[in-house]
Design a protein around this motif. Structure first.
Motif, mmCIF file in Angstrom:
data_model
loop_
_atom_site.group_PDB
_atom_site.id
_atom_site.type_symbol
_atom_site.label_atom_id
_atom_site.label_comp_id
_atom_site.label_asym_id
_atom_site.label_seq_id
_atom_site.Cartn_x
_atom_site.Cartn_y
_atom_site.Cartn_z
ATOM 1 N N HIS A 180 0.818 -1.211 0.000
ATOM 2 C CA HIS A 180 0.000 0.000 0.000
ATOM 3 C C HIS A 180 0.850 1.258 0.000
ATOM 4 O O HIS A 180 0.429 2.309 0.446
ATOM 5 N N ALA A 181 2.108 1.101 -0.463
ATOM 6 C CA ALA A 181 3.004 2.237 -0.647
ATOM 7 C C ALA A 181 3.316 3.006 0.625
ATOM 8 O O ALA A 181 3.458 4.228 0.599
ATOM 9 N N SER A 182 3.419 2.330 1.745
ATOM 10 C CA SER A 182 3.924 2.991 2.952
ATOM 11 C C SER A 182 5.394 3.307 2.730
ATOM 12 O O SER A 182 6.114 2.511 2.141
ATOM 13 N N THR A 183 5.831 4.475 3.204
ATOM 14 C CA THR A 183 7.258 4.780 3.104
ATOM 15 C C THR A 183 7.778 5.227 4.455
ATOM 16 O O THR A 183 7.048 5.817 5.270
ATOM 17 N N PHE A 184 9.045 4.909 4.687
ATOM 18 C CA PHE A 184 9.689 5.238 5.964
ATOM 19 C C PHE A 184 11.090 5.749 5.665
ATOM 20 O O PHE A 184 11.721 5.323 4.699
ATOM 21 N N SER A 185 11.568 6.636 6.542
ATOM 22 C CA SER A 185 12.933 7.118 6.373
ATOM 23 C C SER A 185 13.910 6.066 6.882
ATOM 24 O O SER A 185 13.509 5.044 7.438
ATOM 25 N N LEU A 186 15.196 6.341 6.682
ATOM 26 C CA LEU A 186 16.225 5.382 7.082
ATOM 27 C C LEU A 186 16.163 5.076 8.576
ATOM 28 O O LEU A 186 16.503 3.981 9.001
ATOM 29 N N ASN A 187 15.794 6.080 9.386
ATOM 30 C CA ASN A 187 15.702 5.780 10.816
ATOM 31 C C ASN A 187 14.298 5.338 11.239
ATOM 32 O O ASN A 187 13.942 5.409 12.403
ATOM 33 N N GLY A 188 13.502 4.907 10.257
ATOM 34 C CA GLY A 188 12.259 4.214 10.564
ATOM 35 C C GLY A 188 11.038 5.092 10.692
ATOM 36 O O GLY A 188 9.933 4.587 10.899
ATOM 37 N N GLU A 189 11.201 6.421 10.589
ATOM 38 C CA GLU A 189 10.028 7.277 10.732
ATOM 39 C C GLU A 189 9.193 7.244 9.468
ATOM 40 O O GLU A 189 9.718 7.251 8.360
ATOM 41 N N ARG A 190 7.886 7.245 9.655
ATOM 42 C CA ARG A 190 7.023 7.191 8.477
ATOM 43 C C ARG A 190 7.103 8.507 7.726
ATOM 44 O O ARG A 190 7.137 9.589 8.325
ATOM 45 N N THR A 191 7.108 8.415 6.401
ATOM 46 C CA THR A 191 7.211 9.626 5.596
ATOM 47 C C THR A 191 5.949 9.863 4.782
ATOM 48 O O THR A 191 5.898 10.769 3.974
#
Lengths: 691, 196
Positions: B147-158
């Protein structure tokens, strides 16, 4: 609410259906004797409910059937109760079915116009028997596996298509995954489906003809029999007031007799008088019972609520019996997982098929062949039963039917009692049965402790030293060695021992006995011979002399602590976890006495210490304490431990050289067998034995 | 009442009520016993939490050895997936050394890895609805293909698709150079990180 129901009724007509169902007229009123059919519907409903829930946890395959049933029985909440109800309700259903059937025949309820319904009932009966037969296999335990083997083998001898039929039912030429998937599909799908269909037809036709009302004369006879046999309880059927009177008389007489007994009358006399008075009273009341029953013309009533109340009470009694059995036995049994390589001498069908089992064991029946006993005779009996409605049209037909059924029932009861009696008197059967139960308990204990490997629960038992060790011992060692007097498995050994009893091998008691009573300890060796035919010389050897010479000295009060320490030291070499752990201080002291002849009470009379003859490298030491005096003196390094024992069993000649009389088992036993034997003898297994 | 109702009541009304009540109560009771037993049996999974999750092969505190520091250091701060192997129990079956899932590890500090704080560890199970997230260089972070969830390298949702950040796992360095991760699973679809 009312409007909603009206709306629903307008669309479905449910009120008419409900009314039709509930207000079935019952001429002559509700009766207890009409409850059997309802109790059968009830038990079937119980089976449907419990069966569907069991289905949610059951997994039909050779590697998961026993395992999932184990999980239901021993891990899941209320699983044992659910399975117990299903198990005992199945048996209740068979009993109720037989009662229902007997009543139909005795009352002549198969006569026109009810013939078709009788036949529908026969079909239902066969379906129920099929359900119990298929259900018996599903746990895939030794009991079900071997009992069902008999059933499918019988199928295999049916005329013409026997082998093909057997293969179809089994899903192959042997039992396996597909036997279970097929049996399960039959048990949970096909047969219940058919049962529902035929039950619906049965009830529909039954409703069409209504119940078979009892005739007044028959009623009277029935009342007399009940009253004579059961006294006030039986009288209740015909005349409740007279019944109360009888209760009062019986109570008064009972009280009087009790008083007599208290005054010192002989118990046997009192009982005799009581029995006599009871039957006299019953006989005296019998005419009244007959008259009341003949005059008894109760108002007609309807199914709801009068008959339903009686039915409900009867169902309550059935449920109470089922729950009582379930609680008493702690649920249904689960014996060891099915294993075709493990013999099972106690294979028996479920108790209600025992008569057939026993019938096949009758000598002349056996002589006539399996096809005759298992197919022709039951087929002929079934044929007569099916023909009962037609036979009943003949003048004496009904009497023939009742006589035939009575003879059949007496035969069945007689065969069943015979089967049970011969089993209870059969030590081999009882032992096999107990082993299956013990193996089952052991598998459960292993599964609880370790979980079940992917290969299935069978593997648990196969790799369990406590289960396999005794069997390996009995097969290989018990010819010469006994184990606490038996052959390892608890059975009487077939031969006199020619070597030491190994029941306490490597323990402190064993060592004390070797040191102080060598000749006594190894006395069976008298009968042993070496491979070259010479008698075994140990009993007149150096160790026997040592023990005899030093015995008195070692038992002196001042040497006692030193002897204890020596034994502690040698026991410590085995590093066995199953024995009380050695005391390190004692072990250290004991090491000294192993190697010296100077003891607290003076010099050892033999002037030789253990170390003078035996090699020893103590646990944890870098250097050997002693090298040993040569090939004929067994090394005591690690004595009694797994490594020492493994080496000893595999190559006893390494310990005794030419004096050795024991076969080398290194070649005879597989590595796995040797390991299981050694681990059993040294108590290296978990969980510990619970027996 | 339809027309074929009984013309005369067969029993007295008062007794009729008692009989009806008794019949209904007893009838209901006998039907309820097997049904309730079955329902209690059916509710078994609610009474045994975590029976299906990793046991045994993990240390008693739930930590599993995943890799060693030198292996992770070689990736120079790039996230990398590692397979978690532990003993697994599924109802009655015990599976030794099974691959029970993946963790995404990344060296999260400058210099050599010396303690658990120098390593970031995420479960690769998307906190949205449980698909598997992967590192995508083009996103400069993690991306879930479902469902196209994205997260930054340190795991925070973007983006707002996942309800919470990637599930961070506890890390410890043991025996000098071994990276141990506490492997747990969390309820998907909710904002709180809740162990299941």
């Amino acid at each position: 609410m009312g409007a909603l129901l009206n709306w629903l009724d307008h669309r479905t007509g449910y009120r008419h259906l409900l009314h039709h169902t509930l207000y079935e007229p019952i001429p002559g009123g509700a009766r207890w004797r009409y409850v059997w059919g309802s109790t059968l519907v009830f038990t079937f409903t119980v089976q449907l409910i419990t069966g569907v829930f069991l289905w949610m946890a059951y997994s039909p395959s050779a590697q998961t059937a026993w395992e999932s049933v184990y999980y239901i029985q021993h891990q899941m909440e209320y699983g044992w109760l659910l399975r117990g109800i299903h198990h005992f309700a199945a048996q209740a259903m068979v009993v109720l079915m037989v009662l229902h059937f007997m009543q139909v025949v005795v009352d002549g309820a198969y006569k026109a116009p009810r013939e078709v319904n009788f036949w529908l009932g026969i079909v239902l009966m066969l379906i129920v028997l099929g359900l119990s037969l298929t259900g018996y296999l599903l746990p895939w335990d030794q009991k079900g596996y071997y009992a069902t083997q008999v059933a499918t083998k019988i199928l295999g001898v049916s005329p013409a298509v026997g082998p093909e039929l057997q293969q179809l039912v089994q899903g192959g030429s042997e039992y396996g995954h597909h036997t279970l998937t097929r049996f399960f599909a039959l048990h949970a799908g096909v047969l219940p489906g058919l049962l529902v269909v035929f039950l619906a037809l049965h009830i529909y036709v039954f409703r069409r003809h209504a119940i078979t009302p009892a005739e007044p004369t028959k009623n009277a006879k029935f009342a007399v029999v009940l009253t004579v046999l059961f006294g006030p309880v039986g009288m209740f059927y015909a005349n409740s007031l007279a019944s109360l009177l009888m209760f009062a008389i019986a109570g008064g007489a009972g009280w009087g007799l009790w008083q007599l007994w208290l005054r010192g009358w002989d118990a046997q006399t009192v009982l005799l008088i009581a029995a006599g008075a009871y039957f006299l009273m019953n006989l005296a009341f019998a005419p009244l019972a007959a008259r009341s029953a003949r005059r008894f013309k109760p108002a007609d009533s309807y199914f709801w609520p009068d008959q339903i109340l009686k039915d409900a009470v009867a169902c309550l009694a059935v449920l109470a019996a089922v729950m009582g059995l379930t609680l008493y036995f702690g649920g249904a049994e689960l014996t060891a997982p099915a294993d075709p390589s493990e013999e099972f001498a106690a294979a028996r069908p479920e108790w209600y098929f025992l008569f057939l089992f026993q019938f096949l064991k009758i000598e002349w029946v056996e002589h006539m062949g399996l096809q005759f006993g298992a197919i022709v005779v039951p087929g002929a009996i079934m044929g007569i039963i099916v023909l009962m409605p037609l036979i009943g049209r003949w003048k004496l037909g009904h009497r023939f039917n009742v006589a035939f059924l009575s003879a059949l029932m007496i035969g069945i009861v007689w065969l069943t009692v015979w089967a049970l009696r011969s089993d209870w008197g059969d030590a081999e059967f009882l032992a096999a049965r107990e082993r299956a139960v013990e193996d089952g308990d052991r598998t459960v204990a292993l599964a609880n402790a370790h979980g079940i490997p992917v290969e299935g629960a069978q593997a648990l038992l196969r790799s369990d030293p406590l289960t396999q060790g005794p069997k390996i011992f009995a097969r290989n060692c018990a010819v010469c060695h006994h184990y606490e007097g038996h052959d390892g498995t608890g059975r009487e050994p077939g031969t006199e021992p020619t070597a030491a009893d190994l029941g306490n091998f490597g323990t402190r008691e064993w060592l004390r006995s070797v040191l102080l009573d060598y000749k006594e300890h190894f006395a069976p060796l008298e009968r042993a011979t070496r491979p070259d035919g010479e008698p075994v010389g140990f009993l007149s050897g150096e160790m026997a002399d040592w023990s005899e010479t030093n015995r008195e000295f070692l038992m002196q009060e001042d040497n006692k602590p030193a002897l204890d320490a020596l034994i502690e030291f040698v026991v410590a070499q085995g590093r066995r976890d199953d024995l009380p752990q050695p005391d390190p201080e004692l072990v250290e002291q004991g090491q000294e006495f192993f190697a010296t002849t100077t003891w607290p009470g003076g010099d050892l009379p033999s002037f030789s210490s253990c170390a003078d003859c035996h090699a020893m490298k103590p646990v944890g030491a870098d250097e050997p304490l002693s090298e040993g005096a040569g090939d004929y003196y067994p090394s005591l390094t690690g004595y009694g431990g797994k490594e020492w024992l493994r080496e000893f069993i595999a190559h006893p000649e390494h310990f005794y050289g030419d004096y050795n009389a024991m076969p080398a088992f290194g070649e005879r036993l597989s590595g796995e067998e040797l390991e299981l034997l050694v681990r059993w003898m040294t108590g290296d297994y978990t969980p510990e034995a619970s027996r | 009442m339809s027309q074929d109702a009984p013309s005369r009541p067969p029993v007295m009304p008062r007794r009729g009520f008692l009989v009806k009540a008794a019949a209904a109560v007893i009838g209901a009771a006998v039907a309820l016993v097997p049904l309730l037993t079955g329902i209690l049996f059916f509710l078994d999974p609610l009474r045994r939490r975590n029976r299906g999750s990793a046991e045994g092969g993990a240390a008693s505190d739930g930590f599993v050895k995943v890799t060693t520091t030198d292996v992770l250091e070689a990736f120079q701060g790039q996230p990398e997936k590692f397979t978690v192997t532990a003993d697994k129990r599924d109802a009655w079956t015990f599976y030794p050394d099974q691959r029970i899932g993946n963790v995404i590890l990344r060296k999260a500090s400058e210099g050599p890895i010396e303690s658990g704080e120098d390593v970031s560890a995420f479960s690769d199970i998307c906190p949205h609805l449980g698909c598997t997230v992967d590192y995508r260089e083009s996103h400069e972070g993690f991306y879930c293909p479902c469902h196209a969830s994205t997260f930054s390298l340190n795991g925070e949702r973007t983006n707002v698709i996942p309800p919470r950040n990637l599930d961070q796992l506890d890390v410890e360095i043991r025996n000098g150079n071994e990276i141990w991760v506490k492997y747990e699973r969390f309820q998907a679809g909710i904002a709180d990180k809740k162990v299941v």
